[in-house]
Design an enzyme around this catalytic site. Structure first.
Site, short mmCIF file in Angstrom:
data_model
loop_
_atom_site.label_atom_id
_atom_site.label_comp_id
_atom_site.label_asym_id
_atom_site.label_seq_id
_atom_site.Cartn_x
_atom_site.Cartn_y
_atom_site.Cartn_z
N ARG A 259 23.50 39.40 -14.59
CA ARG A 259 22.54 40.21 -13.84
C ARG A 259 23.27 40.75 -12.61
O ARG A 259 23.48 40.04 -11.64
CB ARG A 259 21.35 39.33 -13.44
N HIS A 263 17.52 39.30 -8.51
CA HIS A 263 16.49 38.95 -9.49
C HIS A 263 15.39 40.02 -9.51
O HIS A 263 14.98 40.49 -10.57
CB HIS A 263 15.89 37.59 -9.14
N TYR A 272 22.90 32.76 -3.10
CA TYR A 272 23.30 31.79 -4.11
C TYR A 272 24.48 32.22 -4.98
O TYR A 272 24.88 31.48 -5.88
CB TYR A 272 22.10 31.44 -5.01
#
Length: 364
Positions: A259, A263, A272
């Site tokens: 990705r 998100h 992260y």
């Protein structure tokens, strides 16, 4: 007597037909798609990326409430739709707008959910596309139900059910795969392993060698594939769909992808993961990879590439125009589409709302 499960195990390495540099990989076990098939896939991936970018822009403009981008996962999106026949069903997640559009749904209708106009802006039966599923993995048992029904009715329908790596940690995933295997349902479970369930990395989700290895526990074959290689995806998913249609039962396919964006627009991915990881995956871009392969073969010209870009721009303009169009909501729609026939309670509630609106001077 214990059955030998070795035939259910995935390949030791993800199936690849075109490597990250756009070079052909010899793999005699896979049927390589021809150039015309790959040109169709390339066009669809270019359109998908432009759709993603336009949708993200609409979020920033306040026209969409949220958008989960599949930028970087276009090969998975396109292959999932293109391996299906017109009467086959697609069960998407919230991140699979590009696959839904490639299956034939108007992207404006597909994004009505994220605009807040409808729970589902299209007729699932018309396109054989289930509504986008926001809760993780809840669409998988539904997909199995459709597949079992098709089998009982002796219909040649195959169902392709999409989920992410995070979805494989849900109970619905287990129930769906177990039921599908026991009843030999014609369904392909397609896991886009993009390495994160929002901020949770794969190593914190599963101890299995790969997610594809989970299939053996249910008695179905699993396979893993390079999720940024659309040629390999078309080959592996296409074979799984053919196998299901011929009565071979379900299969789990894991695509290793990434990705590239956050998100959703509400997420800060820098919390992260680091830039070096993102840059590494940028070098495996599915569109650049396929372009290089087709140009080296003399199958892709500058003129054809420009045509694909123009097609993508037209889709983006259509999406922008459609989403920017204001819709006048009808409060009575709250009650009109709950059941085939309204219950006494719904009629009572609809009458109450109509009375309140009439007293406020609003239209009924």
């Amino acid at each position: 007597m214990t059955r030998d499960p070795s035939h259910l195990l995935p390949s030791a390495e993800p199936v690849t037909l075109v490597d990250a540099n756009g070079q052909a990989v010899d793999n005699p076990d896979q049927k390589r798609p021809d150039d015309s098939t790959l040109l169709r896939a390339l066009r669809a991936m270019i359109v998908a990326r432009r759709l993603n970018d336009q949708a993200y822009a609409l979020v920033r403009q306040g026209r969409l409430a949220v958008y989960p981008s599949s930028h970087g996962q276009e090969a998975c999106q396109v292959a999932a739709a293109q391996v299906l026949a017109a009467d086959d069903w697609l069960f998407p997640t919230y991140r699979d707008t590009a696959a839904v559009a490639e299956k034939g749904v108007d992207p404006v209708e597909a994004l009505s959910l994220l605009k807040g106009d409808w729970h589902c802006g299209y007729d699932p039966y018309e396109y054989k596309v289930a509504p986008h599923a926001t809760p993780l993995a809840t669409q998988l048992p539904h997909a199995v139900g459709v597949a079992v029904a098709a089998r009982l009715k002796h219909e040649p329908t195959v169902v392709l059910a999409m989920c992410g790596d995070g979805g494989t940690s849900e109970g619905d995933f287990h129930e769906a795969l177990n039921f599908a295997a026991v009843f030999q349902a014609p369904v392909v479970f397609f896991v886009q392993n993009n390495k994160y369930a929002i901020s949770v990395p794969l190593a914190r989700q599963s101890a299995a060698p790969t997610l594809a290895h989970k299939a053996v526990g249910y008695g179905m074959p699993g396979e893993q594939v390079d999720g940024n290689d659309v040629a390999a995806l078309l080959a592996v998913l296409g074979a799984a769909v053919d196998r299901a249609r011929d009565g071979g039962g379900p299969q789990l396919v894991e695509a290793h992808t990434y990705r590239m964006q956050a998100h959703t627009n509400a997420d800060d991915a820098k919390r992260y993961r680091d830039d070096a990881e993102v840059a590494e995956w940028a070098g495996r871009d599915p569109i650049t990879r396929l372009e290089t392969y087709l140009r080296d073969r003399g199958a892709l010209s500058d003129e054809r590439r420009a045509e694909f870009a123009a097609d993508a721009q037209r889709v983006a303009e259509h999406l922008r125009t459609g989403i920017n169009r204001d819709v006048e909501p009808d409060p009575q729609d709250l009650f009109a589409y709950v059941y085939a026939g309204p219950t006494p309670q719904l009629r009572e509630q609809a009458a109450m709302i109509a009375d309140e609106l009439a007293r406020d001077g609003a239209p009924r």
